[in-house]
Motif scaffolding. Structure first.
Motif, PDB file in Angstrom:
ATOM      1  N   ILE A 186       9.872 -37.969  -7.057  1.00 58.86           N
ATOM      2  CA  ILE A 186      10.522 -37.048  -6.131  1.00 58.86           C
ATOM      3  C   ILE A 186      11.101 -35.921  -6.967  1.00 58.86           C
ATOM      4  CG2 ILE A 186      12.379 -36.733  -4.446  1.00 58.86           C
ATOM      5  CD1 ILE A 186      11.974 -39.757  -3.759  1.00 58.86           C
ATOM      6  N   VAL A 187      10.682 -34.699  -6.655  1.00 60.27           N
ATOM      7  CA  VAL A 187      11.185 -33.510  -7.343  1.00 60.27           C
ATOM      8  C   VAL A 187      12.109 -32.803  -6.351  1.00 60.27           C
ATOM      9  CG1 VAL A 187      10.610 -31.389  -8.565  1.00 60.27           C
ATOM     10  CG2 VAL A 187       9.010 -33.323  -8.614  1.00 60.27           C
ATOM     11  N   SER A 188      13.411 -33.001  -6.516  1.00 62.58           N
ATOM     12  CA  SER A 188      14.387 -32.491  -5.553  1.00 62.58           C
ATOM     13  C   SER A 188      14.265 -30.994  -5.310  1.00 62.58           C
ATOM     14  CB  SER A 188      15.809 -32.817  -6.012  1.00 62.58           C
ATOM     15  OG  SER A 188      15.932 -34.193  -6.242  1.00 62.58           O
ATOM     16  N   VAL A 194       5.958 -28.762  -3.276  1.00 59.87           N
ATOM     17  CA  VAL A 194       5.769 -30.204  -3.141  1.00 59.87           C
ATOM     18  C   VAL A 194       7.020 -30.896  -3.675  1.00 59.87           C
ATOM     19  CG1 VAL A 194       4.454 -32.185  -4.009  1.00 59.87           C
ATOM     20  CG2 VAL A 194       3.259 -30.116  -3.238  1.00 59.87           C
ATOM     21  N   TYR A 195       7.510 -31.865  -2.919  1.00 63.50           N
ATOM     22  CA  TYR A 195       8.708 -32.627  -3.300  1.00 63.50           C
ATOM     23  C   TYR A 195       8.399 -34.094  -3.573  1.00 63.50           C
ATOM     24  CZ  TYR A 195      10.957 -28.564  -1.220  1.00 63.50           C
ATOM     25  OH  TYR A 195      11.341 -27.287  -0.918  1.00 63.50           O
ATOM     26  N   ILE A 196       7.368 -34.617  -2.896  1.00 63.79           N
ATOM     27  CA  ILE A 196       7.043 -36.037  -2.965  1.00 63.79           C
ATOM     28  C   ILE A 196       5.640 -36.187  -3.557  1.00 63.79           C
ATOM     29  CG2 ILE A 196       6.656 -38.136  -1.619  1.00 63.79           C
ATOM     30  CD1 ILE A 196       8.621 -36.876   0.475  1.00 63.79           C
ATOM     31  N   ILE A 197       5.546 -36.929  -4.665  1.00 65.81           N
ATOM     32  CA  ILE A 197       4.266 -37.090  -5.356  1.00 65.81           C
ATOM     33  C   ILE A 197       4.000 -38.578  -5.555  1.00 65.81           C
ATOM     34  CG2 ILE A 197       2.942 -36.521  -7.425  1.00 65.81           C
ATOM     35  CD1 ILE A 197       5.129 -34.224  -7.798  1.00 65.81           C
ATOM     36  N   PHE A 198       3.013 -39.088  -4.856  1.00 66.02           N
ATOM     37  CA  PHE A 198       2.548 -40.459  -5.054  1.00 66.02           C
ATOM     38  C   PHE A 198       1.301 -40.389  -5.917  1.00 66.02           C
ATOM     39  CE2 PHE A 198       4.894 -41.298  -1.100  1.00 66.02           C
ATOM     40  CZ  PHE A 198       5.446 -42.550  -1.345  1.00 66.02           C
ATOM     41  N   LYS A 228      13.905 -37.774   4.700  1.00 69.21           N
ATOM     42  CA  LYS A 228      14.871 -38.707   4.098  1.00 69.21           C
ATOM     43  C   LYS A 228      14.457 -39.055   2.666  1.00 69.21           C
ATOM     44  CE  LYS A 228      17.327 -42.978   4.980  1.00 69.21           C
ATOM     45  NZ  LYS A 228      17.467 -44.175   5.788  1.00 69.21           N
ATOM     46  N   LEU A 229      13.165 -39.313   2.480  1.00 72.54           N
ATOM     47  CA  LEU A 229      12.643 -39.640   1.154  1.00 72.54           C
ATOM     48  C   LEU A 229      12.872 -38.485   0.192  1.00 72.54           C
ATOM     49  CD1 LEU A 229      11.143 -41.862  -0.386  1.00 72.54           C
ATOM     50  CD2 LEU A 229       8.996 -40.831   0.360  1.00 72.54           C
ATOM     51  N   ARG A 230      12.625 -37.295   0.668  1.00 73.63           N
ATOM     52  CA  ARG A 230      12.825 -36.094  -0.143  1.00 73.63           C
ATOM     53  C   ARG A 230      14.273 -35.970  -0.629  1.00 73.63           C
ATOM     54  NH1 ARG A 230      12.045 -30.017   2.234  1.00 73.63           N
ATOM     55  NH2 ARG A 230      13.418 -29.073   0.709  1.00 73.63           N
ATOM     56  N   GLY A 231      15.208 -36.456   0.182  1.00 76.28           N
ATOM     57  CA  GLY A 231      16.625 -36.363  -0.158  1.00 76.28           C
ATOM     58  C   GLY A 231      17.176 -37.537  -0.946  1.00 76.28           C
ATOM     59  N   THR A 243      14.248 -46.688   1.939  1.00 78.51           N
ATOM     60  CA  THR A 243      13.570 -45.758   2.849  1.00 78.51           C
ATOM     61  C   THR A 243      12.126 -46.171   3.111  1.00 78.51           C
ATOM     62  OG1 THR A 243      14.980 -43.962   2.087  1.00 78.51           O
ATOM     63  CG2 THR A 243      12.951 -43.326   3.205  1.00 78.51           C
ATOM     64  N   ILE A 244      11.416 -46.662   2.089  1.00 80.00           N
ATOM     65  CA  ILE A 244      10.001 -47.009   2.271  1.00 80.00           C
ATOM     66  C   ILE A 244       9.793 -48.455   2.676  1.00 80.00           C
ATOM     67  CG2 ILE A 244       9.264 -45.213   0.660  1.00 80.00           C
ATOM     68  CD1 ILE A 244       8.626 -47.497  -1.352  1.00 80.00           C
ATOM     69  N   ARG A 245      10.842 -49.239   2.716  1.00 83.46           N
ATOM     70  CA  ARG A 245      10.719 -50.675   2.987  1.00 83.46           C
ATOM     71  C   ARG A 245       9.986 -50.976   4.292  1.00 83.46           C
ATOM     72  NH1 ARG A 245      15.263 -52.535   0.703  1.00 83.46           N
ATOM     73  NH2 ARG A 245      14.014 -53.131  -1.079  1.00 83.46           N
ATOM     74  N   GLN A 246      10.110 -50.109   5.289  1.00 84.35           N
ATOM     75  CA  GLN A 246       9.487 -50.367   6.589  1.00 84.35           C
ATOM     76  C   GLN A 246       7.982 -50.063   6.619  1.00 84.35           C
ATOM     77  OE1 GLN A 246      10.811 -47.492   9.627  1.00 84.35           O
ATOM     78  NE2 GLN A 246      11.731 -46.348   7.951  1.00 84.35           N
ATOM     79  N   TYR A 247       7.439 -49.515   5.533  1.00 88.86           N
ATOM     80  CA  TYR A 247       6.024 -49.133   5.515  1.00 88.86           C
ATOM     81  C   TYR A 247       5.187 -50.033   4.640  1.00 88.86           C
ATOM     82  CZ  TYR A 247       7.555 -45.074   8.002  1.00 88.86           C
ATOM     83  OH  TYR A 247       8.097 -44.267   8.958  1.00 88.86           O
TER      84      TYR A 247
END
Length: 147
Positions: free
Chosen positions: A82-84, A97-101, A130-133, A143-147
């Motif tokens: 995550i790049v804030s 881009v903020y989120i990199i998988f 939310k993930l971005r923050g 945050t990702i637990r539900q996926y």
């Protein structure tokens, strides 16, 4: 579940990075560290980016760098950066881009469940925001637990 793949060892949260190359390197390094990919995998992503552009920027603020299995994948794995402050990938409609998988897949079908979980996450704008923050690894995992 994504938490089967993402853990405290393969999450990085940073404020800033100079360019897309360093962002991709940060995302791929945990895959190299655990022996999921050879170091040449990173170069393969760079080469493809130069050839065809940022093919792995999937949507607004989200990238999933990856290369072909024969480019040095040893086993399927995933990491997250995550790049804030965001980083430019030269993807007009989707920068910054903020989120990199970073994804390493041993073949074209063994990672289908992982991709399905990621696509559910990507489609939920609220969760993406939310993930971005997130500012801690625990917050990311929650945050990702539900996926």
């Amino acid at each position: 579940m994504l938490t089967d793949w993402i853990n405290e060892h393969n999450i990085r949260i940073i404020e800033h990075t100079d360019n897309w190359q360093s962002a991709v390197a940060l995302a791929v390094q945990p895959l190299i560290d655990v022996g999921a990919v050879e170091s040449r995998y990173l170069q393969a992503i760079y080469d493809m980016h130069r050839e065809i552009g940022p093919y792995y920027v999937l949507g607004e603020g989200i990238a999933m760098p990856h290369a072909r299995p024969e480019e040095g994948v040893i086993h399927t794995a995933l990491s997250l950066v995550i790049v804030s402050g965001g980083v430019t990938f030269n993807s007009e409609e989707n920068d910054p881009v903020y989120i990199i998988f970073a994804l390493a897949a041993i073949d074209s079908h063994s990672h289908i469940e992982m991709i399905a979980s990621l696509s559910h996450l990507f489609c939920d704008d609220e969760v993406v925001e939310k993930l971005r923050g997130c500012r801690s690894k625990q917050e990311v995992l929650q945050t990702i637990r539900q996926y």
